[in-house]
Design a protein around this motif. Sequence first.
Motif, PDB file in Angstrom:
ATOM      1  N   ALA A 235       0.874  -1.184   0.000  1.00  0.00           N
ATOM      2  CA  ALA A 235       0.000   0.000   0.000  1.00  0.00           C
ATOM      3  C   ALA A 235       0.903   1.223   0.000  1.00  0.00           C
ATOM      4  O   ALA A 235       1.729   1.390   0.901  1.00  0.00           O
ATOM      5  N   CYS A 236       0.745   2.071  -1.000  1.00  0.00           N
ATOM      6  CA  CYS A 236       1.680   3.167  -1.190  1.00  0.00           C
ATOM      7  C   CYS A 236       0.952   4.509  -1.266  1.00  0.00           C
ATOM      8  O   CYS A 236       0.020   4.687  -2.048  1.00  0.00           O
TER       9      CYS A 236
ATOM     10  N   LEU B  75      -7.344   0.200   4.631  1.00  0.00           N
ATOM     11  CA  LEU B  75      -6.442  -0.870   4.214  1.00  0.00           C
ATOM     12  C   LEU B  75      -6.832  -2.193   4.869  1.00  0.00           C
ATOM     13  O   LEU B  75      -6.826  -3.252   4.224  1.00  0.00           O
ATOM     14  N   LYS B  76      -7.218  -2.129   6.129  1.00  0.00           N
ATOM     15  CA  LYS B  76      -7.682  -3.321   6.833  1.00  0.00           C
ATOM     16  C   LYS B  76      -8.925  -3.897   6.155  1.00  0.00           C
ATOM     17  O   LYS B  76      -9.014  -5.115   5.925  1.00  0.00           O
TER      18      LYS B  76
ATOM     19  N   GLU C 102      -3.761 -11.299   4.854  1.00  0.00           N
ATOM     20  CA  GLU C 102      -3.541 -11.013   6.268  1.00  0.00           C
ATOM     21  C   GLU C 102      -2.500  -9.915   6.435  1.00  0.00           C
ATOM     22  O   GLU C 102      -1.602  -9.744   5.607  1.00  0.00           O
ATOM     23  N   LYS C 103      -2.617  -9.169   7.534  1.00  0.00           N
ATOM     24  CA  LYS C 103      -1.817  -7.961   7.724  1.00  0.00           C
ATOM     25  C   LYS C 103      -0.318  -8.200   7.708  1.00  0.00           C
ATOM     26  O   LYS C 103       0.453  -7.332   7.285  1.00  0.00           O
ATOM     27  N   GLU C 104       0.123  -9.372   8.159  1.00  0.00           N
ATOM     28  CA  GLU C 104       1.565  -9.622   8.201  1.00  0.00           C
ATOM     29  C   GLU C 104       2.194  -9.713   6.809  1.00  0.00           C
ATOM     30  O   GLU C 104       3.417  -9.630   6.659  1.00  0.00           O
TER      31      GLU C 104
ATOM     32  N   GLU D 275       0.606   1.360  11.386  1.00  0.00           N
ATOM     33  CA  GLU D 275       0.148   0.569  12.520  1.00  0.00           C
ATOM     34  C   GLU D 275      -0.443  -0.769  12.080  1.00  0.00           C
ATOM     35  O   GLU D 275      -0.299  -1.783  12.767  1.00  0.00           O
ATOM     36  N   PHE D 276      -1.090  -0.781  10.918  1.00  0.00           N
ATOM     37  CA  PHE D 276      -1.742  -1.993  10.442  1.00  0.00           C
ATOM     38  C   PHE D 276      -0.777  -2.954   9.765  1.00  0.00           C
ATOM     39  O   PHE D 276      -0.840  -4.174   9.958  1.00  0.00           O
TER      40      PHE D 276
END
Length: 275
Positions: free
Chosen positions: A7-8, A206-207, A216-218, A234-235
């Motif tokens: 995500a940019c 984004l979540k 998944e966020k990782e 943070e996400f």
Amino acid sequence: MKFKLIACDLDGTLLRDDSTVSAENFSAINTLVKSAVEFVVCTGRTFYEIPKKLLECDDIRYIIYSDGSAAYDKKEKKQLFARYIDNDTSLKLLKLLRGYDTMVEFYENCHPVTEANKLNAKSYEYYKIDEDYRPVIDMTRIGVDDLEQYVTDNNRVEILNIFFRNAEEREACAKALQDGFDVDFTTSMDNNIEIMAKGVSKGSALKTLCEIIGIEKEYVIAAGDSKNDLTMFEFAGLSLSAGNASDLVKAHADAVVCSNNEHIVKYICDNITEV
């Protein structure tokens, strides 16, 4: 671990100072997509402020815009989700902002709208708007004579973007927003405040997008340069600050990369081995 999504941010990150995207970054985006990494634009700009070449780029499917107020799927040609500020709140906010020396913009239904009498070089200079951003304003803003009436007649306000004449008034306005309004707000420039509906941010959008497309966020990288990018940081599993960012933003990132004028996406491709 292989990352699946980047995500940019645009201004100060993907975009160079002249608001263009380098050929090197476009090539890197293509490389990412070919290796099954989704490249997502995540910007404070509203939809029709995004450079045409990015909107037309087949390698970019998802766009999060207006600080996370909405997201668009280019492949399916549909809006994925949107959160608007209701009319009553918009009018109350406008009443508050009339008490300060400001240039107020409503991002409404993908378009930025402001008072027609402030769309001129003298006004841009007065409100200390960055010279590189002024052409974007000239190309995209819709000028209206009666902003209150426009807001009354329309109900798809994504965010309010406010340029302030002086820092003291911006500080006072931020305190008034915090104490008296059920909204969220952030900033991406030294002289502005961006107001969204409660719970809206780049990070929350984004979540939501990741939940929709099953990532998944990782497995997410977030790259940005401003305070409005911190919720993305943070996400995400890995957060990257542009080298031109403030010390505050750099301190919240997992790593600092090159500047926006040095092909950030190419840098990520070349140096983040997990991509």
